[in-house]
Every structure is written in C-alpha cells, then in structure tokens.
Design a protein around this motif. Structure first.
Motif, PDB file in Angstrom:
ATOM      1  N   ARG A  33     -67.326 -43.113  30.983  1.00  0.00           N
ATOM      2  CA  ARG A  33     -65.980 -42.676  30.621  1.00  0.00           C
ATOM      3  C   ARG A  33     -66.002 -41.294  29.983  1.00  0.00           C
ATOM      4  NH1 ARG A  33     -64.887 -48.024  27.887  1.00  0.00           N
ATOM      5  NH2 ARG A  33     -64.193 -49.410  29.564  1.00  0.00           N
ATOM      6  N   LEU A  34     -67.157 -40.964  29.423  1.00  0.00           N
ATOM      7  CA  LEU A  34     -67.287 -39.657  28.778  1.00  0.00           C
ATOM      8  C   LEU A  34     -67.791 -38.590  29.739  1.00  0.00           C
ATOM      9  CD1 LEU A  34     -68.946 -40.847  25.459  1.00  0.00           C
ATOM     10  CD2 LEU A  34     -66.524 -40.421  25.888  1.00  0.00           C
ATOM     11  N   ARG A  35     -67.869 -38.933  31.039  1.00  0.00           N
ATOM     12  CA  ARG A  35     -68.494 -38.019  31.997  1.00  0.00           C
ATOM     13  C   ARG A  35     -67.752 -36.686  32.067  1.00  0.00           C
ATOM     14  NH1 ARG A  35     -71.337 -39.580  37.493  1.00  0.00           N
ATOM     15  NH2 ARG A  35     -72.445 -40.694  35.877  1.00  0.00           N
ATOM     16  N   HIS A  36     -66.402 -36.717  31.886  1.00  0.00           N
ATOM     17  CA  HIS A  36     -65.652 -35.467  31.968  1.00  0.00           C
ATOM     18  C   HIS A  36     -66.123 -34.468  30.908  1.00  0.00           C
ATOM     19  CE1 HIS A  36     -63.539 -37.720  28.805  1.00  0.00           C
ATOM     20  NE2 HIS A  36     -63.144 -36.546  28.350  1.00  0.00           N
ATOM     21  N   SER A  37     -66.816 -34.975  29.895  1.00  0.00           N
ATOM     22  CA  SER A  37     -67.361 -34.093  28.861  1.00  0.00           C
ATOM     23  C   SER A  37     -68.857 -33.848  29.060  1.00  0.00           C
ATOM     24  CB  SER A  37     -67.130 -34.701  27.477  1.00  0.00           C
ATOM     25  OG  SER A  37     -65.751 -34.919  27.264  1.00  0.00           O
ATOM     26  N   GLY A  38     -69.435 -34.425  30.114  1.00  0.00           N
ATOM     27  CA  GLY A  38     -70.836 -34.162  30.404  1.00  0.00           C
ATOM     28  C   GLY A  38     -71.804 -35.277  30.078  1.00  0.00           C
ATOM     29  N   SER A  39     -71.331 -36.507  29.861  1.00  0.00           N
ATOM     30  CA  SER A  39     -72.240 -37.594  29.540  1.00  0.00           C
ATOM     31  C   SER A  39     -72.953 -38.079  30.807  1.00  0.00           C
ATOM     32  CB  SER A  39     -71.484 -38.768  28.909  1.00  0.00           C
ATOM     33  OG  SER A  39     -70.648 -39.366  29.870  1.00  0.00           O
ATOM     34  N   SER A  40     -74.108 -38.745  30.624  1.00  0.00           N
ATOM     35  CA  SER A  40     -74.867 -39.289  31.743  1.00  0.00           C
ATOM     36  C   SER A  40     -75.549 -40.583  31.319  1.00  0.00           C
ATOM     37  CB  SER A  40     -75.927 -38.284  32.224  1.00  0.00           C
ATOM     38  OG  SER A  40     -75.329 -37.117  32.749  1.00  0.00           O
ATOM     39  N   TRP A  41     -75.741 -41.469  32.296  1.00  0.00           N
ATOM     40  CA  TRP A  41     -76.355 -42.774  32.054  1.00  0.00           C
ATOM     41  C   TRP A  41     -77.684 -42.818  32.804  1.00  0.00           C
ATOM     42  CZ3 TRP A  41     -76.330 -46.800  29.030  1.00  0.00           C
ATOM     43  CH2 TRP A  41     -76.806 -48.050  29.463  1.00  0.00           C
ATOM     44  N   PHE A  42     -78.776 -43.041  32.063  1.00  0.00           N
ATOM     45  CA  PHE A  42     -80.118 -42.998  32.650  1.00  0.00           C
ATOM     46  C   PHE A  42     -80.784 -44.369  32.570  1.00  0.00           C
ATOM     47  CE2 PHE A  42     -79.121 -38.741  31.276  1.00  0.00           C
ATOM     48  CZ  PHE A  42     -79.659 -37.926  32.262  1.00  0.00           C
ATOM     49  N   THR A  43     -81.288 -44.834  33.712  1.00  0.00           N
ATOM     50  CA  THR A  43     -82.062 -46.072  33.734  1.00  0.00           C
ATOM     51  C   THR A  43     -83.411 -45.899  34.434  1.00  0.00           C
ATOM     52  OG1 THR A  43     -80.963 -46.770  35.779  1.00  0.00           O
ATOM     53  CG2 THR A  43     -80.019 -47.561  33.693  1.00  0.00           C
ATOM     54  N   ARG A  44     -83.579 -44.815  35.202  1.00  0.00           N
ATOM     55  CA  ARG A  44     -84.825 -44.584  35.930  1.00  0.00           C
ATOM     56  C   ARG A  44     -85.710 -43.538  35.258  1.00  0.00           C
ATOM     57  NH1 ARG A  44     -86.267 -48.388  39.008  1.00  0.00           N
ATOM     58  NH2 ARG A  44     -87.636 -46.914  40.056  1.00  0.00           N
ATOM     59  N   GLY A  45     -85.114 -42.457  34.805  1.00  0.00           N
ATOM     60  CA  GLY A  45     -85.845 -41.378  34.147  1.00  0.00           C
ATOM     61  C   GLY A  45     -85.008 -40.797  33.033  1.00  0.00           C
ATOM     62  N   CYS A  46     -85.603 -39.907  32.254  1.00  0.00           N
ATOM     63  CA  CYS A  46     -84.922 -39.333  31.093  1.00  0.00           C
ATOM     64  C   CYS A  46     -84.492 -37.896  31.372  1.00  0.00           C
ATOM     65  CB  CYS A  46     -85.853 -39.361  29.877  1.00  0.00           C
ATOM     66  SG  CYS A  46     -86.258 -41.039  29.330  1.00  0.00           S
ATOM     67  N   PRO A  47     -83.417 -37.431  30.694  1.00  0.00           N
ATOM     68  CA  PRO A  47     -82.999 -36.038  30.874  1.00  0.00           C
ATOM     69  C   PRO A  47     -84.097 -35.076  30.436  1.00  0.00           C
ATOM     70  CG  PRO A  47     -81.866 -37.041  29.005  1.00  0.00           C
ATOM     71  CD  PRO A  47     -82.576 -38.142  29.717  1.00  0.00           C
ATOM     72  N   SER A  48     -84.261 -33.995  31.196  1.00  0.00           N
ATOM     73  CA  SER A  48     -85.313 -33.023  30.893  1.00  0.00           C
ATOM     74  C   SER A  48     -84.874 -31.642  31.332  1.00  0.00           C
ATOM     75  CB  SER A  48     -86.612 -33.402  31.602  1.00  0.00           C
ATOM     76  OG  SER A  48     -87.578 -32.371  31.505  1.00  0.00           O
ATOM     77  N   GLN A  49     -85.198 -30.639  30.523  1.00  0.00           N
ATOM     78  CA  GLN A  49     -84.837 -29.279  30.879  1.00  0.00           C
ATOM     79  C   GLN A  49     -85.711 -28.736  32.013  1.00  0.00           C
ATOM     80  OE1 GLN A  49     -85.730 -26.348  27.835  1.00  0.00           O
ATOM     81  NE2 GLN A  49     -87.149 -27.752  26.803  1.00  0.00           N
ATOM     82  N   PHE A  50     -86.832 -29.451  32.347  1.00  0.00           N
ATOM     83  CA  PHE A  50     -87.699 -29.014  33.427  1.00  0.00           C
ATOM     84  C   PHE A  50     -87.649 -29.965  34.629  1.00  0.00           C
ATOM     85  CE2 PHE A  50     -89.745 -26.726  29.884  1.00  0.00           C
ATOM     86  CZ  PHE A  50     -89.738 -25.441  30.434  1.00  0.00           C
ATOM     87  N   GLY A  51     -86.580 -30.767  34.705  1.00  0.00           N
ATOM     88  CA  GLY A  51     -86.432 -31.647  35.859  1.00  0.00           C
ATOM     89  C   GLY A  51     -86.341 -30.860  37.157  1.00  0.00           C
ATOM     90  N   TRP A  52     -85.714 -29.671  37.093  1.00  0.00           N
ATOM     91  CA  TRP A  52     -85.585 -28.848  38.292  1.00  0.00           C
ATOM     92  C   TRP A  52     -86.947 -28.426  38.847  1.00  0.00           C
ATOM     93  CZ3 TRP A  52     -87.838 -24.077  38.163  1.00  0.00           C
ATOM     94  CH2 TRP A  52     -88.163 -23.563  36.898  1.00  0.00           C
ATOM     95  N   LEU A  53     -87.939 -28.262  37.942  1.00  0.00           N
ATOM     96  CA  LEU A  53     -89.273 -27.856  38.384  1.00  0.00           C
ATOM     97  C   LEU A  53     -89.917 -28.951  39.233  1.00  0.00           C
ATOM     98  CD1 LEU A  53     -91.556 -25.793  38.295  1.00  0.00           C
ATOM     99  CD2 LEU A  53     -92.365 -26.862  36.174  1.00  0.00           C
ATOM    100  N   TRP A 111     -87.416 -44.203  18.168  1.00  0.00           N
ATOM    101  CA  TRP A 111     -87.657 -44.367  19.594  1.00  0.00           C
ATOM    102  C   TRP A 111     -87.333 -43.089  20.357  1.00  0.00           C
ATOM    103  CZ3 TRP A 111     -86.292 -49.437  22.585  1.00  0.00           C
ATOM    104  CH2 TRP A 111     -87.084 -50.481  22.103  1.00  0.00           C
ATOM    105  N   THR A 112     -87.915 -43.015  21.569  1.00  0.00           N
ATOM    106  CA  THR A 112     -87.544 -41.965  22.513  1.00  0.00           C
ATOM    107  C   THR A 112     -86.885 -42.605  23.718  1.00  0.00           C
ATOM    108  OG1 THR A 112     -89.650 -42.039  23.693  1.00  0.00           O
ATOM    109  CG2 THR A 112     -89.511 -40.546  21.790  1.00  0.00           C
ATOM    110  N   CYS A 113     -86.323 -41.778  24.572  1.00  0.00           N
ATOM    111  CA  CYS A 113     -85.688 -42.278  25.805  1.00  0.00           C
ATOM    112  C   CYS A 113     -86.672 -43.072  26.650  1.00  0.00           C
ATOM    113  CB  CYS A 113     -85.130 -41.090  26.595  1.00  0.00           C
ATOM    114  SG  CYS A 113     -84.546 -41.506  28.254  1.00  0.00           S
ATOM    115  N   SER A 114     -87.907 -42.589  26.775  1.00  0.00           N
ATOM    116  CA  SER A 114     -88.909 -43.287  27.596  1.00  0.00           C
ATOM    117  C   SER A 114     -89.169 -44.696  27.092  1.00  0.00           C
ATOM    118  CB  SER A 114     -90.220 -42.498  27.616  1.00  0.00           C
ATOM    119  OG  SER A 114     -90.042 -41.258  28.263  1.00  0.00           O
TER     120      SER A 114
END
Length: 594
Positions: free
Chosen positions: A435-455, A393-396
């Motif tokens: 709980r893992l956020r201090h290490s950089g974790s994230s919880w996604f329910t609307r969209g998936c992490p992407s290196q081009f999200g800033w674009l 599976w993928t995040c989507s």
C-alpha cells in the motif's frame, strides 16, 4: 582472438551464404529441423517465469524449495531418458521419425501442464515435455549435421543453437504478455505446444537423412537427396566417401555391442572424451541456473517485483539470442576450439563478478528496525522468530526464517543504505506493505535490497554474452560431427544423456546450494569449474573446422595408430598439428619445385 581471422576464414563465411543462396533447400532443411531447438529453448525459459506464479497459486510449492526445484528439474530427468531412447530410435528407425515422435509427446505434455489442477498433474506434464525435449536434443543436431555440406556444417548446426536461444527469448516475451491474464502460468506453459505442432507439420515434408538411408542400403533415395544438397561435381565424391566409410563397418554388431565398443575402444575414446566432456562441463559452468532461475536470481540481487524480474530476465534472454547469432557467424570462421577458449575466458571473469556482487549483498544486508512504525500495525504481524529474539537482525536473517522484509521510504537512509521491518510472510502483510508502494516501499522474500544489485544483473548479462557465442553452440556442433558414422547416433545420444544428467544435478541443487552456502559461494563453485573446463578444452578438444565427417574418422584412426606405436601421450590436438605440419611441408616442397 588468438591469431585473428584471416582472409580464408572470411571467404568460408561468404561461401556459406553463397551456397544457401544458390540452394535454399539446405536452409529449409536446417530451419525446419531447428524448430526442435525452439522447443528446447522455450521450455527452458518459460518455467523460470511461470515458477513465480505457480508459487502464488500452490501454497505447497511456495513453502518448498525442493518442490520448486522438482517442477523445474523433472523435465530434465525425463529428458535424460528421452535423449537415451532418442539415440536408439535414430539409429534403428531414422532421424525423421525420431523428431516426429518428440513433437507429439511434447505437444501432449504442454496440454497436460495447461490444465493441471494440482502440482502432481503439473509434474506429469513436465515429465512428458522432458521426454520430447530429450529426444529432440539428440535428433535435431544429428539430422542437420547429416544433411549439410562440410564447408557450412558448423553454421547450419548452429541454427539449432540459435533456435534454442530464440525460444528462450520468446518464452520471456510470452511470460510478460500473460502476467496480467487470468491463469498466467497456464497460458505460459500451454503455448509451448504450438512450436511442437508447427515442427511436426514441417518435418512431414522433409526427407530422411541421406547418410542414414545409405547405411540402410536405400542407395537410390540417398543419392536423390544428395543431388539436392551438393553440386553435381561433388555428389560422386560424397557417395564414394559414404561407401568407403560404411564398408569398414561390421553390420553384425548389435546396438549394445556398439555402446560397449564406443565406451571401450581406444580408437573411439578421444571422441567420447571430447564430446561427452564438453556436454557435461557446458552444464556445470552454470548456464541453466541462469536460464531456469533467471527471475529468481534477479530477485536475489534485490529486485523485488515479479514484473521487474521478468523484464530484466528478458534482456539477458535477448542477449543470449544475439550471442547465438554471433556464434553462427564465428564458428566456421574462427573454429570450434578457439571460440570455446575465448568464451570460457569471459565466463570465468563474469562469474567472478557475480561472486563479488552477491558477496557484498550478503555481507551488507540492511538492518531490521525494532519498531513497527513502518506499517503502524500491531505486533501480531511481526515475524515470530524476530519477536522472541533479543539480538539485532538483518534482512538476510529475516528471510532465512521464512519471513518477509518490508523496506519503506520512511526507513531509507542516505547514500543507498536501507532498513525495514521483519514481518510474517503472507499475502495480507504483503498487501499492507505494498500500500505504501506509491512512496517507494518494497516487499522482499527472496533477496534483500542492495545498492549493488545492478552489478549482479550486469554480470549475469555479460555472462550470457560470453557463453552464448561459444560454449552455447560448440558442444552441440562437436558432438554432431566427431563420431564415426556407425556410432554417430549412439555417440550423440550418450553425449545428450550426459548433458541432461549434468543439467539435472545443477538445476535440482541450485536453490538448495544458495540456501545452504549462499549465492556468492555457489557462483564461486561455478567459476572454479569454468577454469577446469578451459584447461579441458585446451588439452582434449580438437579443431574440426571445415573437416569432412570422413576426415574426422581418419583423424581418430591416426590417433589410435600413434598410441599403438608407443606414443601414449598423443592427443587429438597433436594429430591435427602433425597433419598440418605435413601439409605445410608438402606445400613448401611444391613451391620449391615450381
């Protein structure tokens, strides 16, 4: 821009400040009435942020895209009714009573939303707010237009557009201010009643539209107001123009007769096509998907945090306000038509960028890990559909099954590639992931992490930068001036009604479209509509810069005569070019005689 800006146009803009400086009463009129735009803008912006927290408070809203769309769009649906009724109220009772009534209804709706115990009552409050916003959307531009001299009418009507964007910016500031307060969204929505009360008080001290008063045979009152608006040497010519315009009207016509005439008259049809067409297409290029769902779009681009989504949306809203200020500067300098053409060209480019950015996000979705090492929990937390699947599976795919994607630092790869686990979407699992956020974790329910999200966020900001100065204000300005006096209230009401219908269609289908065909294809549809809109403006929208309202009526009459004489392909733009050539020929003859 095509042709650049000449000295005459620069002089016109200086004239604006000169007139306002000498007669601040004009600016007082425009600003007081323009608070109606603030109501419109605040409601447009505030619901986009409030929706994030309404979903958290009401489980039924969280689980239903349709209910989310309804909470947003029911205001638009009732604004259609408010705009239609507003047109009749304006013509029968005057511009000022219409604005006062809109304020009272809006304030009542804000109170109902703030105390709503369930989604049903919340929707009732949204209904009341919609009625107020709809009536204000037709009354405010009409009032400003009729209380301002022709030379600066565009800039003054544009104050309404600026107040709309200012209200949107204010709404995002309010949203951020109440993110940590108890009752979050209740405060966000309840504060909307404040500008409504402010405008109600301000309008109590404003006069009625002089043009409406003159048409009601209250000539002394109308003249007294015109003397405050115009220099002494111009008052008589203005009164004469009003007298000539009204003398051609048939006072026996009923309101419905006016509506039928407006829709069926060959002489009025070009004005209806230009005004109503601009209002409809303004919405179908997607502006209010950005304004109503801006934080949601940011989350779809890969930014999971509500606060981050609101903060990035605040930036786009700020650009919208600045763009409207730029539009106020340009609209009487470069003209309505040219400004719309340049604006749409940029809109097409930025929608292409949004399409490309989201297409990359959808085709490069992070893979889902087959182990639970991210949280170290039991398999009960795994998404049921994923647990029973034998495929990768993928995040989507995870989000499509209404599950959540937990991306953590343990699953990050080099060069910005991510992986994570597909888990049950509920508050317990969300907290475990956070709980893992201090290490950089994230919880996604609307969209998936992407290196081009800033674009995607950059493209959305540029979209606003191009839209706001042109298509954000041009339709309002054109509709406030292009109809003859007799039909101005009805014409403005018709255009505003069509705008709200278009707004309703777009806002009620956006989330459904993104689910059905994807975000990238949704923005591609908007891009094709923007291309069509550009062609429409070139062919059907005339340049009305610095023309008096009476000159506009003459333009429509001349076009009717052209077609009556056999030139069936004649257009408003053709008539204006013919007029300009005639004036140039006269000037050349005068120069030669000298």
């Amino acid at each position: 821009m095509e042709g650049g800006a000449g000295g005459a146009n620069a002089k016109e803009f200086k004239t604006f400040w000169s007139i306002v400086w000498k007669n601040p009463y004009i600016l007082q009129l425009a600003f007081s009435a323009g608070v109606g735009g603030l109501l419109f803008g605040y409601d447009t912006g505030v619901i986009s942020g409030a929706l994030l927290y309404i979903r958290d408070d009401f489980e039924a809203v969280k689980n239903s895209a349709f209910l989310q769309e309804t909470i947003v769009s029911v205001t638009i649906a009732t604004a259609i009714i408010g705009a239609a009724v507003g047109g009749f109220v304006n013509d029968y009772y005057g511009r000022r009573p219409a604005i006062l009534a809109a304020d009272a209804v809006f304030a009542a709706g804000a109170v109902v939303m703030a105390v709503a115990p369930d989604p049903g009552v919340l929707i009732l409050g949204r209904v009341l707010v919609g009625l107020g916003v709809g009536a204000a959307s037709v009354s405010v531009p009409l009032y400003i237009s009729e209380a301002s001299p022709a030379k600066i009418r565009g800039a003054l009507v544009s104050t309404n557009g600026f107040m709309i964007t200012g209200g949107q910016f204010l709404s995002y500031l309010i949203n951020l201010a109440f993110t940590k307060a108890p009752g979050t969204w209740r405060w966000m929505l309840g504060v909307a009643g404040v500008p409504a009360v402010v405008q109600l008080v301000l309008v109590l001290y404003l006069p009625e539209s002089p043009r409406w008063l003159y048409r009601q045979n209250k000539i002394d009152e109308a003249v007294a107001i015109l003397e405050r608006l115009y220099p002494k040497e111009e008052v008589e010519s203005e009164i004469s123009a009003l007298r000539d315009s009204i003398a051609t009207e048939d006072d026996k016509n009923t309101m419905w007769t006016k509506v039928r005439t407006l829709l069926n008259s060959p002489e009025l049809r070009p004005a209806v096509v230009a005004g109503v067409g601009l209002s409809i297409l303004q919405q179908f290029v997607g502006i209010n998907t950005v304004m109503y769902y801006s934080p949601t779009i940011v989350q779809l681009a890969g930014f999971a945090s509500n606060t981050t989504a609101l903060l990035l949306s605040l930036i786009t809203s700020g650009l919208n306000a600045l763009g409207s200020l730029l539009g106020m500067y340009l609209i009487d300098r470069t003209g309505r038509r040219r400004l719309a053409i340049v604006s749409l060209s940029g809109v097409i480019l930025t929608l292409a960028m949004l399409t490309a950015a989201f297409n990359y996000t959808e085709t490069h979705s992070p893979p889902v890990l087959t182990t639970l090492r991210t949280l170290g929990t039991e398999s009960a937390y795994v998404c049921p559909a994923f647990r029973t699947s034998n495929q990768d599976w993928t995040c989507s795919q995870c989000l499509d099954k209404s599950c959540g994607f937990c991306q953590t630092p343990l699953s990050k790869k080099d060069k910005g590639h991510y992986t994570g686990t597909c888990l049950v979407s509920n508050s317990t699992v969300e907290h475990m992931c956070h709980r893992l956020r201090h290490s950089g974790s994230s919880w996604f329910t609307r969209g998936c992490p992407s290196q081009f999200g800033w674009l995607a966020v950059l493209a959305m900001a540029l979209y606003i930068c191009f839209f706001a100065p042109g298509m954000g204000i041009v339709p309002w300005t054109v509709n406030s001036e292009i109809y003859p006096l007799k039909y101005r209230g009805i014409g403005g009401g018709l255009a505003a009604t069509c705008l709200w219908v278009s707004n309703l269609i777009v806002s009620e289908t956006f989330l459904t479209l993104t689910t059905a065909i994807g975000v990238s294809k949704t923005f591609m549809i908007f891009m094709f509509i923007a291309c069509f809109t550009l062609v429409f403006v070139i062919l059907f929208v005339p340049e009305t810069k610095s023309m008096s309202l009476e000159q506009l009526e003459e333009m429509l009459h001349n076009l009717y005569l052209e077609k009556k004489n056999g030139n069936k392909w004649s257009s408003v733009c053709y008539i204006l070019k013919k007029r300009d050539k005639g004036q140039k020929a006269e000037n050349d003859e005068d120069a030669q005689s000298v």
